[in-house]
Design an enzyme around this catalytic site. Structure first.
Site, PDB file in Angstrom:
ATOM      1  N   LEU A 144      63.730  22.626 -31.557  1.00 35.93           N
ATOM      2  CA  LEU A 144      62.720  22.159 -30.609  1.00 35.93           C
ATOM      3  C   LEU A 144      61.661  23.234 -30.353  1.00 35.93           C
ATOM      4  O   LEU A 144      61.975  24.423 -30.263  1.00 35.93           O
ATOM      5  CB  LEU A 144      63.407  21.804 -29.288  1.00 35.93           C
ATOM      6  CG  LEU A 144      62.516  21.207 -28.201  1.00 35.93           C
ATOM      7  CD1 LEU A 144      62.202  19.758 -28.526  1.00 35.93           C
ATOM      8  CD2 LEU A 144      63.193  21.326 -26.851  1.00 35.93           C
ATOM      9  N   HIS A 145      60.417  22.817 -30.250  1.00 36.42           N
ATOM     10  CA  HIS A 145      59.325  23.734 -29.892  1.00 36.42           C
ATOM     11  C   HIS A 145      58.185  22.909 -29.306  1.00 36.42           C
ATOM     12  O   HIS A 145      57.911  21.805 -29.740  1.00 36.42           O
ATOM     13  CB  HIS A 145      58.845  24.539 -31.111  1.00 36.42           C
ATOM     14  CG  HIS A 145      58.487  23.717 -32.291  1.00 36.42           C
ATOM     15  ND1 HIS A 145      59.433  23.111 -33.126  1.00 36.42           N
ATOM     16  CD2 HIS A 145      57.285  23.382 -32.806  1.00 36.42           C
ATOM     17  CE1 HIS A 145      58.814  22.448 -34.079  1.00 36.42           C
ATOM     18  NE2 HIS A 145      57.512  22.588 -33.909  1.00 36.42           N
TER      19      HIS A 145
END
Length: 194
Positions: A144-145
């Site tokens: 995730l980012h």
């Protein structure tokens, strides 16, 4: 149907043959196109760049700031100058898998990124978002980012719209240093080793 108006034989356009187009070469984008640094699988040990970056120095990893649960890093393939990503240290793919502490720090780092970008570049606005999963456009879906992309009035012109090219006037290392120096000190473990 258009008819060819010349009686000369058709030519193959080759290297160096003038064809009336001007080109802006961006060979650095080929690494992204070919998938360089993309994980080979879904796990943290499968070549995830977001797991490897924190092991580097801030300068080498283009890290702008570090917290307890997340870090801010420049995007190697930015949409605009100063394009940051807020990334959890923990290898997690889905937003719903974040702990409460990770969620709070991700939100705080987003606010800090906006402040630093306004101070350094005078950004007029921001695109902030998470591409959740490869079907939603995540280039690295396994980790995730969140993207924080600064925007300015009139920053979209014919180059990105028609030419699919972005001109970035500053080296990433210089951008990283400026943002790290401007990162708000609000009691986090923010670092700016130059």
């Amino acid at each position: 149907m258009l008819a060819r108006m010349s009686s000369e034989p058709e030519q193959q356009i080759g290297v160096g043959t003038p064809d009336g187009f001007q080109r802006l070469w961006t060979p650095h984008r080929m690494a992204y196109i070919q998938g360089e640094n993309k994980p080979t699988g879904p796990g943290a040990g499968d070549g995830c760049p977001f797991c490897a970056i924190p092991e580097k120095s801030d300068t080498d990893g283009l890290i702008v700031a570090r917290g307890s649960h997340v870090y801010a890093v420049l995007n190697l393939y930015p949409y605009n100058g100063g394009h940051l990503m807020i990334v959890p240290f923990r290898h997690v793919a889905d937003y719903t898998e974040l702990t409460a502490e990770e969620t709070v720090e991700l939100a705080e780092f987003t606010k800090q990124a906006m402040t630093a970008l306004r101070n350094v570049s005078g950004a007029h606005g921001f695109n902030i978002g998470i591409n959740q999963g490869s079907a939603a456009g995540a280039g690295i879906a396994a980790h995730l980012h969140q993207h924080v992309v600064p925007r300015w009035g009139g920053d979209t012109n014919f180059l990105p719209v028609i030419g699919h090219t972005k001109v970035l006037p500053q080296l990433l290392a210089d951008t990283r240093r400026m943002l790290a120096d401007a990162w708000p000190d609000v009691g986090s473990d923010a670092s700016s080793d130059a």
